[in-house]
Design an enzyme around this catalytic site. Structure first.
Site, PDB file in Angstrom:
ATOM      1  N   CYS A 103      -5.936   4.159  -3.847  1.00  0.00           N
ATOM      2  CA  CYS A 103      -6.096   2.745  -3.471  1.00  0.00           C
ATOM      3  C   CYS A 103      -7.280   2.045  -4.131  1.00  0.00           C
ATOM      4  O   CYS A 103      -7.122   1.055  -4.840  1.00  0.00           O
ATOM      5  CB  CYS A 103      -6.280   2.620  -1.959  1.00  0.00           C
ATOM      6  SG  CYS A 103      -5.155   3.616  -0.970  1.00  0.00           S
ATOM      7  N   HIS A 105     -10.580  -2.484   0.867  1.00  0.00           N
ATOM      8  CA  HIS A 105     -10.802  -1.071   0.525  1.00  0.00           C
ATOM      9  C   HIS A 105     -11.693  -0.844  -0.692  1.00  0.00           C
ATOM     10  O   HIS A 105     -11.618   0.182  -1.350  1.00  0.00           O
ATOM     11  CB  HIS A 105      -9.455  -0.338   0.323  1.00  0.00           C
ATOM     12  CG  HIS A 105      -9.471   1.059   0.867  1.00  0.00           C
ATOM     13  ND1 HIS A 105      -8.393   1.899   0.888  1.00  0.00           N
ATOM     14  CD2 HIS A 105     -10.473   1.761   1.431  1.00  0.00           C
ATOM     15  CE1 HIS A 105      -8.715   3.050   1.420  1.00  0.00           C
ATOM     16  NE2 HIS A 105      -9.983   2.995   1.762  1.00  0.00           N
ATOM     17  N   ASP A 108       0.834  -1.210   0.000  1.00  0.00           N
ATOM     18  CA  ASP A 108       0.000   0.000   0.000  1.00  0.00           C
ATOM     19  C   ASP A 108       0.869   1.260   0.000  1.00  0.00           C
ATOM     20  O   ASP A 108       1.642   1.487   0.939  1.00  0.00           O
ATOM     21  CB  ASP A 108      -0.913  -0.018   1.236  1.00  0.00           C
ATOM     22  CG  ASP A 108      -2.141   0.856   1.045  1.00  0.00           C
ATOM     23  OD1 ASP A 108      -2.268   1.486  -0.019  1.00  0.00           O
ATOM     24  OD2 ASP A 108      -2.988   0.898   1.973  1.00  0.00           O
ATOM     25  N   ASP A 109       0.746   2.046  -1.050  1.00  0.00           N
ATOM     26  CA  ASP A 109       1.407   3.366  -1.122  1.00  0.00           C
ATOM     27  C   ASP A 109       2.929   3.326  -1.202  1.00  0.00           C
ATOM     28  O   ASP A 109       3.581   4.325  -0.881  1.00  0.00           O
ATOM     29  CB  ASP A 109       1.030   4.247   0.089  1.00  0.00           C
ATOM     30  CG  ASP A 109      -0.398   4.772   0.021  1.00  0.00           C
ATOM     31  OD1 ASP A 109      -1.167   4.304  -0.833  1.00  0.00           O
ATOM     32  OD2 ASP A 109      -0.740   5.653   0.843  1.00  0.00           O
ATOM     33  N   ASP A 134      -0.068  -0.071  -4.998  1.00  0.00           N
ATOM     34  CA  ASP A 134      -1.365   0.321  -5.576  1.00  0.00           C
ATOM     35  C   ASP A 134      -1.414   1.775  -6.035  1.00  0.00           C
ATOM     36  O   ASP A 134      -2.381   2.190  -6.664  1.00  0.00           O
ATOM     37  CB  ASP A 134      -2.506   0.044  -4.580  1.00  0.00           C
ATOM     38  CG  ASP A 134      -2.428   0.940  -3.354  1.00  0.00           C
ATOM     39  OD1 ASP A 134      -1.337   1.442  -3.030  1.00  0.00           O
ATOM     40  OD2 ASP A 134      -3.477   1.145  -2.721  1.00  0.00           O
ATOM     41  N   ASN A 135      -0.388   2.554  -5.703  1.00  0.00           N
ATOM     42  CA  ASN A 135      -0.281   3.942  -6.173  1.00  0.00           C
ATOM     43  C   ASN A 135       1.069   4.483  -5.705  1.00  0.00           C
ATOM     44  O   ASN A 135       1.787   3.794  -4.979  1.00  0.00           O
ATOM     45  CB  ASN A 135      -1.438   4.830  -5.650  1.00  0.00           C
ATOM     46  CG  ASN A 135      -1.701   4.668  -4.174  1.00  0.00           C
ATOM     47  OD1 ASN A 135      -2.721   4.122  -3.778  1.00  0.00           O
ATOM     48  ND2 ASN A 135      -0.775   5.110  -3.334  1.00  0.00           N
TER      49      ASN A 135
HETATM   50 CA    CA Z   1      -2.757   2.992  -1.608  1.00  0.00          CA
END
Ligand code: CA
Length: 527
Positions: free
Chosen positions: A114, A171, A72-73, A338-339
């Site tokens: 996300c 999410h 994540d991130d 995811d980003n």
């Molecule tokens: Ca994310």
């Protein structure tokens, strides 16, 4: 006026007349049907990949497992394999090893946040088409269950004899009908939201205004957002594994997810079904609190960096579990984020060498690490700058499972089957364009090494790309960058350097034209 004229001239000259969904003449991609993203034909490598897969099936008598790690991130530049790692105080030897012994993709693209990325990966469709254009927040009036009518990747794989499991962050909806085990996964073990949303309830230091004020806290709690580690099965079984009542519960969350995936790989390996596992980490999304075991584990001794080291170590553990279960050679592994990094929470955020951050369609927001590893099937040591969109994992996974005919034909599919890009020894990408949407706004596109923006996100304060930024129209000319010359998108070349670049607008128009026959879905998130 002039700009409109310019665009209309470009359109007239570049689009094939009479076909609403045609690519422009700039494109190497060829349309095979009007509901599928056109792909660059690569028949020789397709043949090589098909032979490799046939050999695999003849040898093993089965379809391959698929294991996708979503961090994540995490930033493009956080990993050692991408120039970060030890150089920035957090070594990542396990992921680096997968990259060195597999295929390192330098131009993998996610969506700008996300929820859109996770929705796109699991549907093969741009978020603007499914309506999942941003995270669903407490108080949002979702008018339609976005998953209703969507055909998810785990559903297709599950229907094709796979055991499908999401471990970790979802999410993409927490109410019944939108949970992972409602939309196609056989099993879910994880959390519905991002870790900051759990931690803010307990962190007196950072969120004292909320945590230490009983009235605000009670009212916040009354929103009723889920605060559990949840276990769910496709038959509807849904159990609370644990309620999150402290920062520590969340800090140790990824350790629990690691243990679960390791345990289930051992069990699933004994069964007769191939498996599809999406292991979605809670870290390294803010707020990062170190787990006991990884406190100070990074050279930097900083919580974000300790989280990077923790995630990397768990990937190593899970890959070892595959090996010990005798499944390593049967499994395609893909590692990604995811980003881009969430610079708004800096210094609790990742690193990208590119402009922008999460929440934007600058390269820093959407360009993510992408490592494909499959022992014995992907030639070690490959590196490619060929375009890869995480939506391509939809089509590629379906193809590996032998389920191509299950891909819906009544809607537009944006993913491309990239099996031969990954498996052929000198495989090249079949993707000509990456389209970048910011919510319901089409803002940018990459084609080859060129990037065109028709709207640009500008922060009003350093690093505040989400919390204090504006989305602006460009003036006379779209902003066009040659990413090989100017990877940080700092000095647009427009039409001055190369007239071909100025023509990219026609490719954007061709993309927009796909929405005429297949209009976007509005689920109440402002599409
Ligand atoms: Ca994310």
């Amino acid at each position: 006026m002039f700009r409109a004229m310019l665009w209309s001239i470009l359109l007239t000259s570049l689009l094939v007349p009479g076909s609403a969904l045609a690519q422009s003449k700039l494109s190497r991609a060829v349309a095979t049907s009007d509901h599928m993203q056109p792909a660059i034909p690569r028949p020789e490598q397709d043949g090589e990949a098909a032979r490799k897969l046939a050999d695999f099936e003849a040898r093993t008598g089965r379809k391959p497992n698929i294991l996708i790690f979503i961090i994540d991130d995490m930033g493009w530049g956080d990993l050692g394999a991408y120039g970060g790692g030890e150089a920035i105080g957090a070594a990542t030897p396990n992921i680096d090893q997968l990259a060195a012994e597999g295929l390192k993709l330098t131009s993998t693209y996610a969506q700008y946040t996300c929820t859109p990325t996770r929705a796109a990966l699991n549907t093969g469709r741009l978020p603007v088409r499914t309506g999942l254009i941003r995270p669903i927040l407490a108080g949002d009036n979702v008018t339609v269950n976005p998953w209703e009518g969507e055909v998810s990747l785990p559903k297709i794989l599950s229907d094709h004899g796979y055991y499908t499991m999401l471990v970790g962050k979802w999410h993409v909806g927490e109410i019944e009908g939108m949970r992972p085990h409602d939309i196609g996964f056989d099993e879910f073990y994880g959390y519905y939201r991002a870790q900051k949303e759990y931690i803010q309830r307990f962190d007196e230091h950072r969120y004292g205004d909320l945590v230490l004020d009983k009235d605000k806290r009670d009212r916040y709690d009354s929103i009723g957002a889920d605060d559990t580690l949840t276990y769910g099965l496709k038959d509807g079984t849904t159990q609370v594994v644990e309620k999150i009542i402290s920062i520590k519960d969340m800090a140790e969350g990824d350790g629990k997810l690691r243990d679960y995936t390791v345990k289930r790989i051992g069990e699933l390996a004994k069964g007769d079904k191939p498996f599809f596992i999406e292991h979605a980490f809670m870290k390294v999304h803010a707020d990062d609190w170190p787990s006991e075991k990884f406190k100070g584990a990074s050279a930097s001794k900083y919580p974000y960096k300790d989280a990077v080291v923790e995630v990397d170590a768990y990937i190593g553990d899970i890959v070892r579990a595959l090996d010990e279960a005798g499944e390593l050679e049967n499994t395609l592994i893909f590692v990604t984020s995811d980003n881009g990094p969430q610079l708004d929470s800096w210094p609790d955020s990742g690193y990208t060498p590119f402009r922008g951050a999460k929440g934007t369609t600058w390269e820093g927001g959407v360009r993510v690490p992408g490592v494909a590893y499959w022992k014995g099937m992907i030639k070690p040591g490959r590196v490619s700058d060929g375009l890869f969109d995480l939506m391509d994992l939809f089509n590629t996974s379906v193809h590996l499972a032998g389920g191509d005919e299950e891909i819906p034909t009544d809607r537009y599919i944006d993913g491309i089957d990239q099996t031969s890009f990954l498996l052929a020894d000198d495989g090249q990408s079949k993707r000509e364009n990456v389209y970048m949407w910011l919510g319901a706004q089409f803002t940018a596109m990459r084609m080859r090494e060129y990037k065109i923006h028709t709207k640009v996100i500008m922060p009003d304060a350093s690093n505040l790309w989400i919390d204090q930024a504006t989305l602006n129209d460009v003036a006379l000319a779209p902003w066009v960058f040659n990413l090989y010359v100017d990877p940080r998108e700092q000095y647009a070349v427009g039409h001055r350097m190369n007239a071909w670049q100025a023509s990219l607008g026609a490719e954007m128009k061709a993309h927009v034209a796909t929405f005429r026959k297949y209009p976007p879905k509005d689920i109440g998130l402002g599409n």
